[in-house]
Motif scaffolding. Structure first.
Motif, PDB file in Angstrom:
ATOM      1  N   SER A  18       0.855  -1.179   0.000  1.00  0.00           N
ATOM      2  CA  SER A  18       0.000   0.000   0.000  1.00  0.00           C
ATOM      3  C   SER A  18       0.889   1.226   0.000  1.00  0.00           C
ATOM      4  O   SER A  18       1.738   1.393   0.868  1.00  0.00           O
ATOM      5  CB  SER A  18      -0.896   0.009   1.239  1.00  0.00           C
ATOM      6  OG  SER A  18      -1.609   1.210   1.292  1.00  0.00           O
ATOM      7  N   THR A  24      -6.273   0.902   3.860  1.00  0.00           N
ATOM      8  CA  THR A  24      -6.417  -0.404   4.508  1.00  0.00           C
ATOM      9  C   THR A  24      -6.661  -1.513   3.497  1.00  0.00           C
ATOM     10  O   THR A  24      -6.793  -2.674   3.856  1.00  0.00           O
ATOM     11  CB  THR A  24      -7.578  -0.387   5.516  1.00  0.00           C
ATOM     12  OG1 THR A  24      -8.772  -0.018   4.820  1.00  0.00           O
ATOM     13  CG2 THR A  24      -7.307   0.594   6.644  1.00  0.00           C
ATOM     14  N   SER A  25      -6.725  -1.147   2.209  1.00  0.00           N
ATOM     15  CA  SER A  25      -6.870  -2.139   1.149  1.00  0.00           C
ATOM     16  C   SER A  25      -6.198  -1.590  -0.107  1.00  0.00           C
ATOM     17  O   SER A  25      -5.934  -0.394  -0.211  1.00  0.00           O
ATOM     18  CB  SER A  25      -8.346  -2.430   0.872  1.00  0.00           C
ATOM     19  OG  SER A  25      -8.989  -1.277   0.388  1.00  0.00           O
ATOM     20  N   VAL A  26      -5.890  -2.490  -1.026  1.00  0.00           N
ATOM     21  CA  VAL A  26      -5.264  -2.103  -2.294  1.00  0.00           C
ATOM     22  C   VAL A  26      -5.938  -2.848  -3.436  1.00  0.00           C
ATOM     23  O   VAL A  26      -6.467  -3.938  -3.253  1.00  0.00           O
ATOM     24  CB  VAL A  26      -3.748  -2.392  -2.314  1.00  0.00           C
ATOM     25  CG1 VAL A  26      -2.995  -1.494  -1.380  1.00  0.00           C
ATOM     26  CG2 VAL A  26      -3.462  -3.841  -1.992  1.00  0.00           C
ATOM     27  N   ASP A  27      -5.928  -2.235  -4.613  1.00  0.00           N
ATOM     28  CA  ASP A  27      -6.429  -2.887  -5.819  1.00  0.00           C
ATOM     29  C   ASP A  27      -5.228  -3.470  -6.548  1.00  0.00           C
ATOM     30  O   ASP A  27      -4.213  -2.793  -6.719  1.00  0.00           O
ATOM     31  CB  ASP A  27      -7.149  -1.894  -6.726  1.00  0.00           C
ATOM     32  CG  ASP A  27      -8.433  -1.394  -6.106  1.00  0.00           C
ATOM     33  OD1 ASP A  27      -8.756  -0.222  -6.342  1.00  0.00           O
ATOM     34  OD2 ASP A  27      -9.092  -2.156  -5.399  1.00  0.00           O
ATOM     35  N   ASP A  37      -2.115 -16.862  -0.779  1.00  0.00           N
ATOM     36  CA  ASP A  37      -1.614 -15.823   0.128  1.00  0.00           C
ATOM     37  C   ASP A  37      -0.456 -16.412   0.926  1.00  0.00           C
ATOM     38  O   ASP A  37      -0.610 -17.423   1.607  1.00  0.00           O
ATOM     39  CB  ASP A  37      -2.735 -15.373   1.064  1.00  0.00           C
ATOM     40  CG  ASP A  37      -2.333 -14.217   1.958  1.00  0.00           C
ATOM     41  OD1 ASP A  37      -1.226 -14.261   2.534  1.00  0.00           O
ATOM     42  OD2 ASP A  37      -3.132 -13.284   2.098  1.00  0.00           O
ATOM     43  N   LYS A  51      -8.640  -7.144  -8.230  1.00  0.00           N
ATOM     44  CA  LYS A  51      -9.330  -7.454  -6.981  1.00  0.00           C
ATOM     45  C   LYS A  51      -8.888  -6.457  -5.924  1.00  0.00           C
ATOM     46  O   LYS A  51      -7.759  -5.975  -5.957  1.00  0.00           O
ATOM     47  CB  LYS A  51      -9.002  -8.873  -6.526  1.00  0.00           C
ATOM     48  CG  LYS A  51      -9.501  -9.942  -7.483  1.00  0.00           C
ATOM     49  CD  LYS A  51      -9.292 -11.320  -6.893  1.00  0.00           C
ATOM     50  CE  LYS A  51      -9.807 -12.363  -7.851  1.00  0.00           C
ATOM     51  NZ  LYS A  51     -11.024 -12.978  -7.434  1.00  0.00           N
ATOM     52  N   THR A  52      -9.795  -6.162  -5.005  1.00  0.00           N
ATOM     53  CA  THR A  52      -9.457  -5.335  -3.857  1.00  0.00           C
ATOM     54  C   THR A  52      -9.110  -6.285  -2.726  1.00  0.00           C
ATOM     55  O   THR A  52      -9.910  -7.149  -2.361  1.00  0.00           O
ATOM     56  CB  THR A  52     -10.631  -4.427  -3.471  1.00  0.00           C
ATOM     57  OG1 THR A  52     -10.939  -3.589  -4.589  1.00  0.00           O
ATOM     58  CG2 THR A  52     -10.289  -3.569  -2.270  1.00  0.00           C
ATOM     59  N   ILE A  53      -7.917  -6.125  -2.188  1.00  0.00           N
ATOM     60  CA  ILE A  53      -7.472  -7.026  -1.123  1.00  0.00           C
ATOM     61  C   ILE A  53      -7.083  -6.203   0.106  1.00  0.00           C
ATOM     62  O   ILE A  53      -6.650  -5.062  -0.005  1.00  0.00           O
ATOM     63  CB  ILE A  53      -6.290  -7.893  -1.580  1.00  0.00           C
ATOM     64  CG1 ILE A  53      -5.155  -7.029  -2.117  1.00  0.00           C
ATOM     65  CG2 ILE A  53      -6.712  -8.893  -2.620  1.00  0.00           C
ATOM     66  CD1 ILE A  53      -3.915  -7.801  -2.465  1.00  0.00           C
ATOM     67  N   PRO A  54      -7.246  -6.798   1.299  1.00  0.00           N
ATOM     68  CA  PRO A  54      -6.882  -6.086   2.527  1.00  0.00           C
ATOM     69  C   PRO A  54      -5.376  -5.836   2.570  1.00  0.00           C
ATOM     70  O   PRO A  54      -4.589  -6.662   2.124  1.00  0.00           O
ATOM     71  CB  PRO A  54      -7.305  -7.031   3.645  1.00  0.00           C
ATOM     72  CG  PRO A  54      -7.976  -8.191   3.018  1.00  0.00           C
ATOM     73  CD  PRO A  54      -7.795  -8.114   1.552  1.00  0.00           C
ATOM     74  N   ALA A  55      -4.988  -4.702   3.115  1.00  0.00           N
ATOM     75  CA  ALA A  55      -3.569  -4.360   3.260  1.00  0.00           C
ATOM     76  C   ALA A  55      -3.343  -3.720   4.621  1.00  0.00           C
ATOM     77  O   ALA A  55      -3.131  -2.514   4.734  1.00  0.00           O
ATOM     78  CB  ALA A  55      -3.140  -3.421   2.145  1.00  0.00           C
ATOM     79  N   PRO A  61       0.814  -7.524   1.460  1.00  0.00           N
ATOM     80  CA  PRO A  61       0.200  -8.634   0.741  1.00  0.00           C
ATOM     81  C   PRO A  61       1.167  -9.252  -0.282  1.00  0.00           C
ATOM     82  O   PRO A  61       1.725  -8.556  -1.129  1.00  0.00           O
ATOM     83  CB  PRO A  61      -0.987  -7.992   0.026  1.00  0.00           C
ATOM     84  CG  PRO A  61      -1.271  -6.743   0.803  1.00  0.00           C
ATOM     85  CD  PRO A  61       0.061  -6.281   1.289  1.00  0.00           C
TER      86      PRO A  61
END
Length: 82
Positions: A18, A24-27, A37, A51-55, A61
């Motif tokens: 990020s 708090t998330s990244v595409d 993961d 996809k949007t994933i938590p970071a 990630p």
């Protein structure tokens, strides 16, 4: 949308840091395949999409392409420890 913060290494891993303060998330774009993961082993299938994933702040990630060989070694002072 720009994915310039995604780093692909040898087409077997995707690292998605990020780069925005407070995010708090990244595409991220995931090529078509199954991705794992590195931190928790969860599996994600992609058809070649973003996809949007938590970071969270305490974890960068990192995703590994299923079937890839990823050599890991526990930290040590030397590799010749008996």
């Amino acid at each position: 949308m720009s994915y310039s913060n995604c780093v692909t290494i040898l087409q077997v891993s995707i690292i998605v840091p990020s780069l925005c303060q407070g995010a708090t998330s990244v595409d991220a774009y995931f090529p078509a395949d199954t991705w794992i993961d590195l931190h928790d082993g969860s599996v994600m299938k992609s058809t070649g999409e973003s996809k949007t994933i938590p970071a969270p702040l305490d974890k960068i990630p990192v995703y590994i392409r299923a079937g890839a060989v990823l050599p890991l070694q526990k930290p040590n002072v030397t590799t010749t420890t008996r």
